[in-house]
Design an enzyme around this catalytic site. Sequence first.
Site, mmCIF file in Angstrom:
data_model
loop_
_atom_site.group_PDB
_atom_site.id
_atom_site.type_symbol
_atom_site.label_atom_id
_atom_site.label_comp_id
_atom_site.label_asym_id
_atom_site.label_seq_id
_atom_site.Cartn_x
_atom_site.Cartn_y
_atom_site.Cartn_z
ATOM 1 N N LYS A 53 -12.878 0.789 8.698
ATOM 2 C CA LYS A 53 -11.944 0.839 9.819
ATOM 3 C C LYS A 53 -12.760 0.884 11.105
ATOM 4 O O LYS A 53 -13.711 1.663 11.223
ATOM 5 C CB LYS A 53 -11.042 2.066 9.717
ATOM 6 C CG LYS A 53 -10.070 2.043 8.546
ATOM 7 C CD LYS A 53 -9.236 3.315 8.505
ATOM 8 C CE LYS A 53 -8.246 3.295 7.348
ATOM 9 N NZ LYS A 53 -7.509 4.584 7.224
ATOM 10 N N LYS B 135 1.585 5.193 0.011
ATOM 11 C CA LYS B 135 1.057 6.498 0.369
ATOM 12 C C LYS B 135 1.502 7.534 -0.662
ATOM 13 O O LYS B 135 2.702 7.691 -0.916
ATOM 14 C CB LYS B 135 1.541 6.907 1.764
ATOM 15 C CG LYS B 135 0.960 6.067 2.892
ATOM 16 C CD LYS B 135 -0.514 6.344 3.092
ATOM 17 C CE LYS B 135 -1.067 5.632 4.321
ATOM 18 N NZ LYS B 135 -2.495 5.953 4.545
ATOM 19 N N LYS C 214 0.863 -1.174 0.000
ATOM 20 C CA LYS C 214 0.000 0.000 0.000
ATOM 21 C C LYS C 214 0.900 1.224 0.000
ATOM 22 O O LYS C 214 1.708 1.403 0.915
ATOM 23 C CB LYS C 214 -0.914 -0.001 1.222
ATOM 24 C CG LYS C 214 -1.770 1.254 1.339
ATOM 25 C CD LYS C 214 -2.783 1.085 2.441
ATOM 26 C CE LYS C 214 -3.494 2.374 2.742
ATOM 27 N NZ LYS C 214 -4.601 2.197 3.698
ATOM 28 N N GLU D 54 -7.222 4.545 -2.994
ATOM 29 C CA GLU D 54 -8.001 4.989 -1.841
ATOM 30 C C GLU D 54 -8.111 6.504 -1.807
ATOM 31 O O GLU D 54 -7.109 7.210 -1.926
ATOM 32 C CB GLU D 54 -7.335 4.533 -0.540
ATOM 33 C CG GLU D 54 -7.660 3.146 -0.082
ATOM 34 C CD GLU D 54 -7.116 2.925 1.314
ATOM 35 O OE1 GLU D 54 -7.719 3.449 2.279
ATOM 36 O OE2 GLU D 54 -6.076 2.255 1.437
#
Length: 328
Positions: free
Chosen positions: A247, A151, A149, A202
């Site tokens: 989450k 960023k 993942k 995302e």
Amino acid sequence: MLTTLTITHESFPIAGSFTISRGAKTAADVLCVRLTQGQHTGCGECVPYARYGESMENVTAAIEAVRSNIEAGADRLAVQTLMPAGAARNAVDCALWDLDAKRGAMPAWRMMGETSAPVELTTAYTISLGEPETMAAQAKAYAHRALLKVKVGTGDDVSRIRAVRAAAPDSALILDANEGWRPETLAAHFAVCVECDVRLIEQPLPQEDDGALATVSRPVPVCADESVHKTDDLASLVDRYDAINIKLDKAGGLTEALLMRARARELGLKVMVGCMVGTSLAMAPAVLLAQGADFVDLDGPLLLAKDREPGLAYRDSLVLPPEPRLWG
């Protein structure tokens, strides 16, 4: 039987630093709720998140405000109405799940209605935001992992995305912009995502601007994170997102997260189960929630210099289900 509630603030140093488009942090500051009935104690952990107006102080105050209800025996369903979604309710809700599991003969996964025992899952590993060469070095060090993942979230991430892909040619990639892109940069970023075989993006746009996603072609699936918190949010997002990131700290616990998961599937949305930077105690209920999820991002303990004991077991790209003595 009366319940005793204890709240503790704990800090766990991060290995190096964790950087996203909104800033960097060097420690995971968490609140732990412990609920004790006789010889049994249930635990839940939350991470107050400033992006949502949360702090250690106001999350602690929110838990203290319902102390008398909890100690008098309020159950998970009561807590759903006593507290709004957010970190405070998450800690209380997960502690209640854990307490119920420890008091009874049924593990949490059975209480959730699952018919088969949880299994190991492939989890993402996070590459922090930095200059392209720095991110490439991080990616190369973890190129053996099945899922990274990455960023991002600057005005121009094209060079970062290409650098990471070149450094980790065999890893599946998820990008997380943390609201850092703008509508006018979407086309260029989508194009490089297709070029570099990115599987999911995302929250590319700020929550207040994400309506633009309904008006453009999305050649790579887009996942809501900051734009989604609870079940009631989902129906309004189906025109602009292809997936949602559940989450526990946003949803306010496992009870709401299970409702979100079911509703997302009804709406045809893919499900990602993610996390804040926390310890294995925070990840444990999320591992159970993530059974059958399309994407799993539960690497929080891997980013810490030291985790709780006992902690979750990680093996290569896999996270194993929690042992009952940790949670559930």
